[in-house]
Scaffold this active site. Structure first.
Site, short mmCIF file in Angstrom:
data_model
loop_
_atom_site.label_atom_id
_atom_site.label_comp_id
_atom_site.label_asym_id
_atom_site.label_seq_id
_atom_site.Cartn_x
_atom_site.Cartn_y
_atom_site.Cartn_z
N ALA A 1 -41.67 -30.14 35.30
CA ALA A 1 -42.52 -31.08 34.56
C ALA A 1 -43.52 -31.81 35.46
O ALA A 1 -44.48 -32.40 34.98
CB ALA A 1 -41.67 -32.10 33.82
N ARG B 1 -46.36 -32.32 38.69
CA ARG B 1 -47.66 -31.71 38.96
C ARG B 1 -47.53 -30.38 39.71
O ARG B 1 -48.27 -29.44 39.46
CB ARG B 1 -48.53 -32.69 39.75
N MET B 2 -46.54 -30.32 40.62
CA MET B 2 -46.32 -29.06 41.33
C MET B 2 -45.78 -27.99 40.39
O MET B 2 -46.13 -26.82 40.51
CB MET B 2 -45.36 -29.28 42.49
N HIS C 1 -51.57 -39.45 52.04
CA HIS C 1 -51.28 -38.88 50.74
C HIS C 1 -51.63 -39.88 49.64
O HIS C 1 -51.92 -41.05 49.90
CB HIS C 1 -49.79 -38.52 50.64
N LYS D 1 -46.86 -41.13 46.35
CA LYS D 1 -45.86 -40.48 47.21
C LYS D 1 -44.82 -41.50 47.67
O LYS D 1 -45.18 -42.61 48.10
CB LYS D 1 -46.54 -39.83 48.42
N GLY E 1 -43.11 -34.83 54.52
CA GLY E 1 -42.36 -33.67 55.00
C GLY E 1 -43.20 -32.79 55.89
O GLY E 1 -42.70 -32.20 56.86
#
Length: 241
Positions: free
Chosen positions: A9, A11-12, A130, A134, A140
């Site tokens: 669900a 954005r990625m 970012h 975030k 990462g």
């Protein structure tokens, strides 16, 4: 090939659906928090996980039970999560990375090479920016680049890094790797690795224009992973760098 998405669900997740179709593969479906992970795993040839660290153990258990490979792009992982991944990799193929971008993978290879060739008189600083939403810092990807630099210098990143400088911190400790995090706007991801010595400086830069690059790399990794035996892998092995 049927590719299932854990964390569909977000954005990625949406970008992954488009990347799967563009790669000529089949979208096996998706699941989110509270969903039936076991059913999705059973319906998939390989899983891609961009959810959250909280659900990682259950996701790995479902993949182990079904004997299915999994690509883990979830960030914010702690040391205990990596132990879980190591355990899972004894039974199934697992690819874990802080960034699935092919460009970042190449950048990490260049950082490792530069760190190995340049002496300790070259200070290493990693700057990342970012979007405002975030939740983890350093990113990462920044940690992935830090690990690449540490590997090049044959040192342990955990004991040779500097984060969150504030106030009178004293002079920079020689040989350490510094991190700085910026948050704002809708930035998909900017990373700069700086090698600074007396009188000269090298900057290696990667800028993500949108999330499609991460989705494309994750799908490439998923396809690659299906032909592997049990083990733990990284994006560098997908590109052979």
């Amino acid at each position: 090939m049927k590719i299932g998405i854990i964390g569909s669900a977000g954005r990625m997740g949406q970008a992954l659906v488009e990347a799967i179709t563009a790669a000529g593969q089949s979208h096996a479906g998706g699941v989110d928090k509270g969903g039936d992970v076991a059913s999705l795993v059973a319906a998939s040839d390989v899983l891609v996980d961009f959810s959250s660290p909280v659900g990682l153990e259950a996701n790995l258990d479902a993949c182990i039970a079904a004997g299915k490979p999994i690509v883990i792009g979830t960030t914010g992982l702690e040391e205990r999560h990596h132990y879980l991944i190591d355990d899972a990799a004894r039974d199934i193929p697992v690819l874990q990375t802080g960034n699935t971008s092919l460009g970042v993978t190449m950048l990490a290879a260049l950082v490792r090479q530069a760190a190995a060739q340049l002496g300790d008189d070259w200070d290493i600083e990693i700057l990342e920016m970012h979007h405002r939403h975030k939740v983890d810092a350093p990113s990462g990807t920044a940690l992935l680049l830090g690990e690449a630099a540490a590997k090049g210098r044959n040192i342990d990143l955990k004991t040779n890094s500097e984060r969150g400088r504030d106030g009178i911190t004293g002079a920079r400790q020689p040989g350490t790797i510094g991190f700085a995090s910026l948050r704002g706007g809708s930035v998909a991801g900017d990373h700069v690795v700086i090698f600074a010595s007396d009188n000269e400086r090298i900057e290696l830069i990667h800028r993500a224009e949108n999330r499609a690059i991460f989705a494309k790399g994750a799908v490439k990794a998923a396809i690659w992973l299906t032909d592997r035996k049990a083990g733990r892998f990284g994006m560098n092995e997908v590109l052979g760098v």
